[in-house]
Write a protein that holds these residues in place. Sequence first.
Motif, PDB file in Angstrom:
ATOM      1  N   TRP A   1     -35.434 -17.211  33.744  1.00 55.78           N
ATOM      2  CA  TRP A   1     -36.470 -16.209  33.505  1.00 55.78           C
ATOM      3  C   TRP A   1     -36.702 -15.314  34.710  1.00 55.78           C
ATOM      4  CZ3 TRP A   1     -41.327 -15.529  35.777  1.00 55.78           C
ATOM      5  CH2 TRP A   1     -41.796 -16.561  36.602  1.00 55.78           C
ATOM      6  N   VAL A  36     -40.751 -12.113  29.065  1.00 58.74           N
ATOM      7  CA  VAL A  36     -39.749 -13.162  29.232  1.00 58.74           C
ATOM      8  C   VAL A  36     -40.355 -14.521  28.912  1.00 58.74           C
ATOM      9  CG1 VAL A  36     -38.484 -11.865  30.991  1.00 58.74           C
ATOM     10  CG2 VAL A  36     -40.271 -13.473  31.696  1.00 58.74           C
ATOM     11  N   ALA A  74     -44.959 -13.077  31.223  1.00 53.47           N
ATOM     12  CA  ALA A  74     -44.214 -14.326  31.157  1.00 53.47           C
ATOM     13  C   ALA A  74     -45.022 -15.310  30.316  1.00 53.47           C
ATOM     14  CB  ALA A  74     -43.979 -14.888  32.559  1.00 53.47           C
ATOM     15  N   ARG A 128     -34.087 -12.641  34.871  1.00 56.32           N
ATOM     16  CA  ARG A 128     -34.325 -11.580  33.883  1.00 56.32           C
ATOM     17  C   ARG A 128     -35.392 -10.608  34.383  1.00 56.32           C
ATOM     18  NH1 ARG A 128     -35.488 -13.670  28.123  1.00 56.32           N
ATOM     19  NH2 ARG A 128     -35.369 -11.415  27.797  1.00 56.32           N
TER      20      ARG A 128
END
Length: 259
Positions: free
Chosen positions: A138, A131, A112, A141
């Motif tokens: 996020w 992501v 991330a 996802r």
Amino acid sequence: MIPGNGVGGVVTAVGAAADEGLVGKRVVSSTGGSGGYAERVAVDAGGVFEVPDGLDLDAAVALLADGRTAMMLIRAAGLRGGERVLVEAAAGGVGTLLVQLARAAGAKVVAAAGGPRKVELARDLGADVAVDYRQPDWTERVGEAVGGVDVVFDEVGGDIGRSAFELLDRGGRMLSYGLASGEWAGTSDEAAAARGVTLVRPAASPEEIRAFTESALAEAAAGRLRPVIGQRFPLDRAADAHAAIQSRATVGKTLLEVR
């Protein structure tokens, strides 16, 4: 006040009680918290690390603090093959190393990071899923890609850290080691226990910290770990380096160089 802590260079002289064999060696070391923004520094001979053959000096400097931190976190997490690992700030100095080390340990790595450039860097380093945590969906996802996660390396804290905590499955572990957002995630032991999650607080002795540093340098020299040096500035442009870091536009490690 002279800022700077991690330095690297060639030893030009040693004190009476130090090993004369260090003269001429490429080394990295810490200055004790200040004094690193300088052309020359004096450090404790017992705290220097010789740079292994095959490893560039700048790469060794980039690994000095971040390498031992990443090694300590990986050990503290007790990663097992096949586990799903979320690395926050995955394009930062420590994050880029955690992505590589977790992948090498057999984990499925979810990176991330903030912004397309940083997301792409995490993918290039081997993340299975990457992501942009600036996007409101996020966490959805991440859930679609891997379900929950088993380990969170939380460098951001704040809302990002708290959202990452919610992604942990029972039996998961969360390791918070930074607060790039300006605050810790603030997850309580009681909240973690209610969800069957362990909050891991890494710790290491001075001897272990030295071993972690040596291990990171050795892994890089062997080509198994790559520190990302995203920005370089001459020493007299230290203010520009600070501004770049504060803008959150940087990736990997930022180095000041004597030219």
